[in-house]
Design a protein around this motif. Structure first.
Motif, PDB file in Angstrom:
ATOM      1  N   ILE A   3       1.801  -3.433  -1.554  1.00  0.00           N
ATOM      2  CA  ILE A   3       1.056  -2.461  -0.764  1.00  0.00           C
ATOM      3  C   ILE A   3       0.478  -1.423  -1.719  1.00  0.00           C
ATOM      4  N   CYS A   8      -3.436   3.091   1.730  1.00  0.00           N
ATOM      5  CA  CYS A   8      -2.752   2.948   3.022  1.00  0.00           C
ATOM      6  C   CYS A   8      -2.944   4.234   3.812  1.00  0.00           C
ATOM      7  N   LYS A  29       3.258   6.229   4.825  1.00  0.00           N
ATOM      8  CA  LYS A  29       2.693   5.064   4.128  1.00  0.00           C
ATOM      9  C   LYS A  29       3.560   3.854   4.448  1.00  0.00           C
ATOM     10  N   CYS A  48      -4.445  -5.196   8.357  1.00  0.00           N
ATOM     11  CA  CYS A  48      -4.616  -3.915   7.665  1.00  0.00           C
ATOM     12  C   CYS A  48      -6.096  -3.520   7.605  1.00  0.00           C
TER      13      CYS A  48
END
Length: 64
Positions: A3, A8, A29, A48
Motif C-alpha cells: 500500500i 491512500c 490510512k 481502490c
C-alpha cells in the motif's frame, strides 16, 4: 501486497471489498494487518480509487 500510503485517502473501500480481513485503517490510512490471510484476489486493488494498493503473488521458481 503493498500500500502506497502517500496516495491512500483512507476511504475504507478496500477494507469493505476484502473478504479475508487482511486490511484495516490506521491513522486514516489503509494497512495490511494479516498478510498471510490474503489470497491475492485483487478485489481491494480494483476497488481502490487512487491506485494505492498493489496485489502481487510470489512465484516459486522450483515449480518451473
Amino acid at each position: 501486497m503493498s500500500i502506497t500510503t502517500s496516495i491512500c485517502i483512507g476511504c475504507s473501500v478496500c477494507i469493505n471489498e476484502c473478504n479475508y480481513n487482511v486490511l484495516s485503517l490506521s491513522e486514516e490510512k489503509a494497512e495490511v494487518v494479516d498478510r498471510g490471510a490474503c489470497n491475492a484476489c485483487g478485489k481491494c486493488e480494483d476497488a481502490c480509487p487512487t491506485g494505492a494498493i498493489n496485489v502481487y503473488t510470489v512465484i516459486d521458481l522450483e515449480d518451473y
